[in-house]
Write an enzyme that holds these catalytic residues in place. Structure first.
Site, PDB file in Angstrom:
ATOM      1  N   ASP A 173      54.767  13.528  28.654  1.00 44.94           N
ATOM      2  CA  ASP A 173      55.492  12.277  28.904  1.00 44.94           C
ATOM      3  C   ASP A 173      54.710  11.221  29.664  1.00 44.94           C
ATOM      4  OD1 ASP A 173      55.511  13.709  31.219  1.00 44.94           O
ATOM      5  OD2 ASP A 173      57.603  13.338  31.702  1.00 44.94           O
ATOM      6  N   TYR A 207      55.893  11.648  23.898  1.00 40.55           N
ATOM      7  CA  TYR A 207      56.912  10.801  24.534  1.00 40.55           C
ATOM      8  C   TYR A 207      56.259   9.827  25.501  1.00 40.55           C
ATOM      9  CZ  TYR A 207      61.495   9.941  26.811  1.00 40.55           C
ATOM     10  OH  TYR A 207      62.643   9.388  27.304  1.00 40.55           O
ATOM     11  N   ARG A 212      59.064   2.441  26.496  1.00 41.14           N
ATOM     12  CA  ARG A 212      59.865   3.628  26.193  1.00 41.14           C
ATOM     13  C   ARG A 212      61.286   3.511  26.737  1.00 41.14           C
ATOM     14  NH1 ARG A 212      57.689   8.941  28.781  1.00 41.14           N
ATOM     15  NH2 ARG A 212      59.119   8.431  30.455  1.00 41.14           N
ATOM     16  N   ASP A 213      62.205   4.085  25.986  1.00 38.96           N
ATOM     17  CA  ASP A 213      63.600   4.175  26.397  1.00 38.96           C
ATOM     18  C   ASP A 213      64.158   2.792  26.767  1.00 38.96           C
ATOM     19  OD1 ASP A 213      65.852   5.622  26.525  1.00 38.96           O
ATOM     20  OD2 ASP A 213      65.193   6.985  28.090  1.00 38.96           O
ATOM     21  N   SER A 219      64.642   7.031  32.105  1.00 38.73           N
ATOM     22  CA  SER A 219      63.428   7.663  31.593  1.00 38.73           C
ATOM     23  C   SER A 219      62.418   6.637  31.107  1.00 38.73           C
ATOM     24  CB  SER A 219      63.783   8.664  30.497  1.00 38.73           C
ATOM     25  OG  SER A 219      64.900   8.243  29.774  1.00 38.73           O
ATOM     26  N   ASP A 260      64.730   9.268  21.092  1.00 37.07           N
ATOM     27  CA  ASP A 260      65.549   8.058  21.326  1.00 37.07           C
ATOM     28  C   ASP A 260      64.969   6.759  20.782  1.00 37.07           C
ATOM     29  OD1 ASP A 260      67.222   9.760  22.631  1.00 37.07           O
ATOM     30  OD2 ASP A 260      67.028   8.860  24.617  1.00 37.07           O
ATOM     31  N   HIS A 307      71.886  11.734  18.321  1.00 31.88           N
ATOM     32  CA  HIS A 307      72.879  12.810  18.199  1.00 31.88           C
ATOM     33  C   HIS A 307      74.130  12.271  17.520  1.00 31.88           C
ATOM     34  CE1 HIS A 307      75.018  11.051  21.652  1.00 31.88           C
ATOM     35  NE2 HIS A 307      73.799  10.770  22.075  1.00 31.88           N
ATOM     36  N   ASP A 445      68.155  14.729  34.186  1.00 35.17           N
ATOM     37  CA  ASP A 445      68.148  13.617  33.226  1.00 35.17           C
ATOM     38  C   ASP A 445      67.876  12.278  33.907  1.00 35.17           C
ATOM     39  OD1 ASP A 445      68.943  15.309  31.147  1.00 35.17           O
ATOM     40  OD2 ASP A 445      71.035  15.110  31.736  1.00 35.17           O
TER      41      ASP A 445
END
Ligand code: NAG
Ligand code: NAG
Ligand code: NAG
Length: 490
Positions: A173, A207, A212-213, A219, A260, A307, A445
């Site tokens: 990451d 990742y 990102r995100d 994150s 994501d 998801h 998380d």
């Protein structure tokens, strides 16, 4: 009392040959330890060398102590009183007993640190999870060991011990973590492969996209959505991954690609300016990495599809078909095996209590099974995507969490470990390659500290467990709850 027992037992044991010594009948002694270096493997077993002679490397057996004249201990988590070359010994009712490995979840035999060189090119055929051993992430094993030291309840400790026998993904990451974890784990898996003679699969999460995100704060990554950071992503991150993977070519590898990111492009471009800024870097980054890594025959890649409660709605699935087929085409000649769902999420595999209606905000896919089965599989095929296989993250979806809205994702209370990592877990769903643990249970998380830079409102919601540490940090309480609520039980 204890020391008397110890003296008798040591004397008795010293006179006996090791239980699992298969090579004596062939005229060769056993090696003194099951961890001896493997010099040669044939149909009889693994051979080592001691004092200039061949020796058979003993195999640990479940109830190995019976053959030595001692019963097995009634629990695999019995207290270890003594350890010798045969195994670990406990005491029950004043007698020695051999501590068994748990059937079905054997403690891994530690792989010796042997010199290894990659062999011939490995090529995936079909399901990459099938017919291979799964590599155990030593970092996670160490995290769980540290967690066990904080526990006093022996039944909970025994559950935690079992967690160490399951494989989970290794997150690359940051550029630094990629340097720290990629090669060392590829090498570890290769050593295990040499040691056991079976192919050993390692799963990594790629990742580190620029920006990102873009829709969440917890994150956010190290690289920003600008041209110079996009260049760093390519040269300092993807190119290094490519170089290492090309070297370690004789072992199977799975890459879970940028959780994501593409799902954010499907649903959050209109609402979130940061996602609009990130869009071109996400698309360009995917094209680049698929072209480079998707051509390696021993590497299978899965793109992330969020998801059920993210892309499950009709309009989102339709948009998703377009976005993912465009991304996959942009990566030619690189290939993508399929898609991962539920990464780091909590949506149950099956939830028969839910169906399309007000409670699900008219989402026709209220669990991961229906998400993949009824809809994603058909929609993606219809969108012209050729290779449509799935890996579902089941590390934390064994128990329905307390969330009020199914889209909640941060440190949910009521978490439980889900199905164990396994290939082809559901009959009749031949496009489901595996259940696998992608987000390790116990790693946070996101922080619940409202003053932290990466604080995200979701982590302050009523149903989020608090206080929570920063994303990726160890979260003991969440881990313990996951063990208690495991389904199937640990
Ligand atoms: C110990 O853990 C078990 C399950 O892991 C639980 O059922 C039991 O209530 C716990 N005991 C105590 C004293 O907390
Ligand atoms: C891009 O972001 C990085 C921070 O990660 C910053 O150091 C750099 O100056 C930025 N480059 C441009 C061109 O804005
Ligand atoms: C420690 C903590 O704050 N726990 C709370 C988490 O949220 C639930 C509601 O879902 C509360 O009941 C807990 O007290």
């Amino acid at each position: 009392m204890k020391s008397t027992i110890a003296l008798t037992a040591v004397a008795a044991l010293a006179a006996k040959a090791s239980a699992a010594c298969w090579s004596e009948s062939l005229g060769y002694p056993c090696c003194s330890s099951p961890n001896a270096n493997v010099e040669y493997t044939d149909a009889d077993g693994k051979w080592g060398v001691e004092n200039g002679n061949w020796c058979g490397i003993p195999v640990p057996e479940a109830c190995w102590s019976e053959k030595l004249g001692y019963p097995c201990c009634s629990s695999s988590s019995a207290k270890v009183e003594y350890t010798d070359a045969d195994g670990k010994w406990g005491v029950e009712n004043g007698n020695w007993c051999g501590i068994q490995t748990t059937p079905g979840t054997p403690s891994p035999v530690p792989t010796p640190d042997i010199e290894v060189k990659p062999g011939e090119q490995y090529t995936h055929s079909g399901n990459p999870f099938s017919g291979v051993e799964f590599f155990l992430n030593p970092y996670y094993v160490a995290e769980v060991d540290a967690a066990i030291e904080q526990m006093t309840n022996s039944s909970l400790k025994a559950k935690a011990e079992k967690m160490k026998t399951y494989s989970n993904a290794i997150w690359l990451d940051t550029i630094k973590n990629m340097h720290q974890w990629l090669e060392t784990n590829l090498k570890g898996a290769l050593q295990q492969q040499e040691f056991t003679g079976s192919k050993v699969l390692t799963v990594f999460v790629v990742y580190d996209l620029p920006g990102r995100d873009c829709h969440a704060l917890a994150s956010n990554g190290e690289l920003l959505a600008n041209d110079s950071d996009a260049q760093r992503y390519k040269t300092e991150y993807i190119d290094v991954i490519e170089e290492k993977l090309k070297y370690y070519k004789s072992q199977p590898v799975v890459l879970i690609v940028e959780p994501d990111s593409l799902a954010n492009l499907v649903t959050n471009l209109d609402s979130t300016p940061a996602c609009r800024d990130s869009e071109k870097y996400y698309l360009d980054g995917h094209a680049y990495l698929i072209q480079k890594l998707g051509v390696l025959p021993h590497v299978a890649m899965y793109l992330d599809i969020g998801h059920a409660f993210w892309l499950g709605w009709d309009d989102n699935r339709e948009k998703a078909g377009k976005v993912y087929s465009k991304v996959i085409s942009s990566g030619k000649p690189g290939k993508v095996r399929g898609f991962t769902d539920n990464v780091a999420n909590y949506t149950p595999w099956e939830d028969p209590t839910l169906s399309r209606g007000p409670e699900t905000e008219w989402n026709p896919c209220p669990d991961e099974k229906r998400y993949l089965q009824e809809l994603m599989h058909k929609d993606f095929k219809a969108a012209g995507i050729e290779s449509v296989y799935f890996v579902c993250d089941t590390s934390r979806n064994g128990h329905k969490v307390d969330r009020k809205h199914p889209g909640e994702w941060c440190n949910q209370t009521g978490v439980g470990v889900g199905a164990r990592p396994q290939a082809s877990p559901v009959s009749g769903m031949d496009y489901l390659d595996a259940f696998y643990w992608i987000k390790p249970l116990g790693e946070s998380d996101g922080t619940s500290d409202t003053s932290a830079a990466r604080y995200d409102g979701y982590c302050g919601h009523d149903t989020a467990m608090k206080p929570a540490p920063e994303a990726g940090q160890w979260f003991q309480k969440h881990f313990e709850q996951g063990l208690e609520n495991a389904n199937p039980p640990l």
